[in-house]
Motif scaffolding. Structure first.
Motif, PDB file in Angstrom:
ATOM      1  N   ASP A  64     -20.180  26.532  28.207  1.00 36.60           N
ATOM      2  CA  ASP A  64     -21.558  26.502  28.674  1.00 36.60           C
ATOM      3  C   ASP A  64     -22.181  27.898  28.748  1.00 36.60           C
ATOM      4  O   ASP A  64     -23.362  28.035  29.048  1.00 36.60           O
ATOM      5  CB  ASP A  64     -21.640  25.829  30.049  1.00 36.60           C
ATOM      6  N   GLU A  67     -21.139  30.352  22.595  1.00 33.45           N
ATOM      7  CA  GLU A  67     -21.150  29.373  21.511  1.00 33.45           C
ATOM      8  C   GLU A  67     -19.750  28.790  21.284  1.00 33.45           C
ATOM      9  O   GLU A  67     -18.740  29.488  21.377  1.00 33.45           O
ATOM     10  CB  GLU A  67     -21.619  30.026  20.220  1.00 33.45           C
ATOM     11  N   THR A 115     -19.179  19.754  22.471  1.00 36.06           N
ATOM     12  CA  THR A 115     -20.267  20.544  23.037  1.00 36.06           C
ATOM     13  C   THR A 115     -21.257  20.966  21.959  1.00 36.06           C
ATOM     14  O   THR A 115     -22.480  20.901  22.157  1.00 36.06           O
ATOM     15  CB  THR A 115     -19.704  21.779  23.756  1.00 36.06           C
ATOM     16  N   ASN A 119     -25.283  19.760  21.487  1.00 33.42           N
ATOM     17  CA  ASN A 119     -26.365  20.735  21.441  1.00 33.42           C
ATOM     18  C   ASN A 119     -27.122  20.738  20.122  1.00 33.42           C
ATOM     19  O   ASN A 119     -28.261  21.215  20.076  1.00 33.42           O
ATOM     20  CB  ASN A 119     -25.808  22.142  21.702  1.00 33.42           C
ATOM     21  N   SER A 123     -28.814  12.566  20.534  1.00 32.94           N
ATOM     22  CA  SER A 123     -27.840  11.914  21.417  1.00 32.94           C
ATOM     23  C   SER A 123     -27.354  10.582  20.873  1.00 32.94           C
ATOM     24  O   SER A 123     -26.199  10.199  21.104  1.00 32.94           O
ATOM     25  CB  SER A 123     -28.445  11.716  22.810  1.00 32.94           C
ATOM     26  N   TYR A 182     -26.218  28.055  17.914  1.00 31.91           N
ATOM     27  CA  TYR A 182     -27.204  27.350  18.736  1.00 31.91           C
ATOM     28  C   TYR A 182     -27.458  28.149  20.000  1.00 31.91           C
ATOM     29  O   TYR A 182     -26.652  28.997  20.406  1.00 31.91           O
ATOM     30  CB  TYR A 182     -26.747  25.917  19.072  1.00 31.91           C
ATOM     31  N   GLU A 183     -28.580  27.876  20.627  1.00 33.82           N
ATOM     32  CA  GLU A 183     -28.990  28.641  21.808  1.00 33.82           C
ATOM     33  C   GLU A 183     -28.258  28.145  23.048  1.00 33.82           C
ATOM     34  O   GLU A 183     -28.107  26.942  23.269  1.00 33.82           O
ATOM     35  CB  GLU A 183     -30.497  28.493  22.020  1.00 33.82           C
ATOM     36  N   ILE A 184     -27.779  29.085  23.852  1.00 29.98           N
ATOM     37  CA  ILE A 184     -27.105  28.768  25.115  1.00 29.98           C
ATOM     38  C   ILE A 184     -28.130  28.828  26.238  1.00 29.98           C
ATOM     39  O   ILE A 184     -28.757  29.855  26.469  1.00 29.98           O
ATOM     40  CB  ILE A 184     -25.959  29.755  25.408  1.00 29.98           C
ATOM     41  N   SER A 185     -28.306  27.700  26.937  1.00 33.51           N
ATOM     42  CA  SER A 185     -29.352  27.637  27.959  1.00 33.51           C
ATOM     43  C   SER A 185     -28.908  28.162  29.309  1.00 33.51           C
ATOM     44  O   SER A 185     -29.716  28.349  30.201  1.00 33.51           O
ATOM     45  CB  SER A 185     -29.826  26.182  28.127  1.00 33.51           C
ATOM     46  N   SER A 324     -21.415  12.338  28.489  1.00 32.02           N
ATOM     47  CA  SER A 324     -22.250  13.384  27.893  1.00 32.02           C
ATOM     48  C   SER A 324     -23.721  12.996  27.914  1.00 32.02           C
ATOM     49  O   SER A 324     -24.604  13.846  28.057  1.00 32.02           O
ATOM     50  CB  SER A 324     -21.816  13.661  26.447  1.00 32.02           C
ATOM     51  N   LYS A 329     -27.887  18.797  29.075  1.00 33.78           N
ATOM     52  CA  LYS A 329     -27.107  19.409  28.001  1.00 33.78           C
ATOM     53  C   LYS A 329     -26.341  20.640  28.464  1.00 33.78           C
ATOM     54  O   LYS A 329     -25.267  20.944  27.938  1.00 33.78           O
ATOM     55  CB  LYS A 329     -28.023  19.780  26.820  1.00 33.78           C
ATOM     56  N   ASP A 330     -26.880  21.384  29.456  1.00 35.26           N
ATOM     57  CA  ASP A 330     -26.170  22.586  29.884  1.00 35.26           C
ATOM     58  C   ASP A 330     -24.956  22.272  30.750  1.00 35.26           C
ATOM     59  O   ASP A 330     -24.216  23.181  31.145  1.00 35.26           O
ATOM     60  CB  ASP A 330     -27.117  23.537  30.634  1.00 35.26           C
TER      61      ASP A 330
END
Length: 402
Positions: A64, A67, A115, A119, A123, A182-185, A324, A329-330
């Motif tokens: 989390d 990446e 994971t 992301n 879904s 992908y972007e980590i929130s 999930s 998502k985070d």
């Protein structure tokens, strides 16, 4: 994108499962070379499961915060090291250390993939894509049966693990270089906040009500697929190594099909308002029934019942997709790894614990334990699953009454 996303993770998970279950094939060689009893063999084999389990909570935090490709690629190099340690072991301690390092190294192969998928993909695709990922693990089980037996006719188990070390390095390179970013929130969150959110996940009704039955069936299934199925077939049923490998191959092929078919079925039924956990629990009931038939020897159709066991033994993994979808998502990484932690702790306890139970009976001159030892151990494992089922039914009824 799906090609670059799926194939590297699938290859890593293939190796993860091959590492997990290969002891089914090489156990007779290890017992002969190192003089291991059932208790010791169970402990050596389950060292993978213990270190794998211990990695799950910190792994959830890492997934989390960073990446998936970075986390998985780094850990796969540890798996390569562990494989080399195992291949060069000259004592049971060396085997134990090697298996432990392998468990650490492959601990992210499934959760990193789940994971990343959560992301990067819609879904509604998760049950099917997760099923395809798990199918790659099934291919690892298939490879650990007849193919490994064939390999051992001209090579030995040490050469096998040296080759798997090379494959682990290759998997690390592929994951890091091909998987999309992908972007980590949650980059701005502190560790304290992440741990607080983890606790919120674990104590949520959707987790503590659904997780136990999934954990129990997956843990027992992992213990038998990873080691004790071979002992049951060779010692309890007195089948040859070739016959045992063929039945394990049937179970592995069925397991691979189960991952895909049940994932597809769960995804399809969602369109009609049927949650994935309904398919999951139904499949777990069939899995328990198949175990009851096998233990009591109600049928001599070994391929059929071991095949059903393999197919429906995969049902518990559908809970990953269900959980999930029930969290932001985070929190997906921590949700999946929390469930995975429980699964592998139980798998470790079952794989080692079954060896302890079996070892309560004396082995004969050939190192074979009596049928009563194996039957008692498996009844104990089935009882654990029944208790988890009772917990699920109780909570399902209680929640409706409220």
């Amino acid at each position: 994108m799906l090609f670059k996303l799926f194939l590297p993770f699938a290859f890593g998970y293939f190796l993860s499962f091959l590492y997990r279950v290969v002891n089914v094939a090489i156990a007779p060689d290890l017992v002969q070379e190192f003089g291991l009893n059932a208790n010791q063999m169970g402990l050596v084999s389950s060292a993978y499961l213990l270190t794998f389990a211990l990695c799950q909570l910190p792994l959830g935090l890492l997934l989390d915060r960073y990446e998936s490709r970075k986390v998985s690629a780094a850990l796969l190099l540890i798996a390569a090291l562990g494989s080399l340690v195992f291949a060069s072991a000259d004592s049971a301690v060396g085997l134990l250390i090697g298996r432990g390092l392998i468990g650490i190294g492959v601990s992210a192969c499934l959760m990193a993939a789940f994971t990343a998928y959560a992301n990067l993909l819609p879904s509604e695709k998760l049950p099917l894509v997760n099923g395809l990922q798990l199918m790659a693990g099934g291919l690892g089980v298939i490879s650990a049966s007849t193919p490994v037996q064939w390999f051992l006719t001209w090579g030995d188990w040490r050469l096998l693990f040296q080759g798997m070390a090379v494959a682990s390095v290759l998997a690390s390179v592929l994951v890091y270089s091909l998987v999309p970013k992908y972007e980590i929130s949650s980059n701005g969150q502190g560790l304290k906040q992440q741990l607080a959110e983890l606790w919120q996940v674990v104590k949520s009704p959707s987790f503590y009500q659904m997780a136990p039955i999934s954990v129990a069936t997956q843990g027992v299934f992992g213990a038998f697929v990873g080691l004790w199925s071979g002992y049951w077939l060779r010692d309890y049923l007195a089948l040859s190594n070739t016959e045992s490998a063929q039945i394990i191959l049937t179970m592995a092929v069925s397991m691979t099909a189960g991952f895909v078919v049940l994932g597809w079925l769960a995804a399809s039924l969602q369109r009609f308002g049927v949650n994935a956990y309904v398919v999951s629990v139904s499949g777990m009931l069939v899995y328990m029934l198949s175990q009851w038939v096998i233990i009591n020897e109600w049928s001599q159709w070994h391929h059929l019942w071991w095949g059903l066991s393999g197919f429906f033994g995969t049902s518990g993994v559908l809970m990953y997709a269900y959980l999930s979808q029930s969290v932001p998502k985070d929190l997906v990484g921590r949700t999946n790894t929390s469930l995975n932690l429980c699964v592998f702790v139980v798998a470790f306890l079952c794989q080692w614990g079954l060896g302890i139970v079996i070892n309560l009976w004396p082995a004969d001159a050939m190192g074979v334990y009596p049928q009563t030892a194996y039957a008692t151990a498996w009844f104990w494992a089935l009882g654990l699953q029944v208790l988890a089922l009772m917990w699920f039914v109780y909570n399902a009824i209680f929640s409706k009454l409220r």
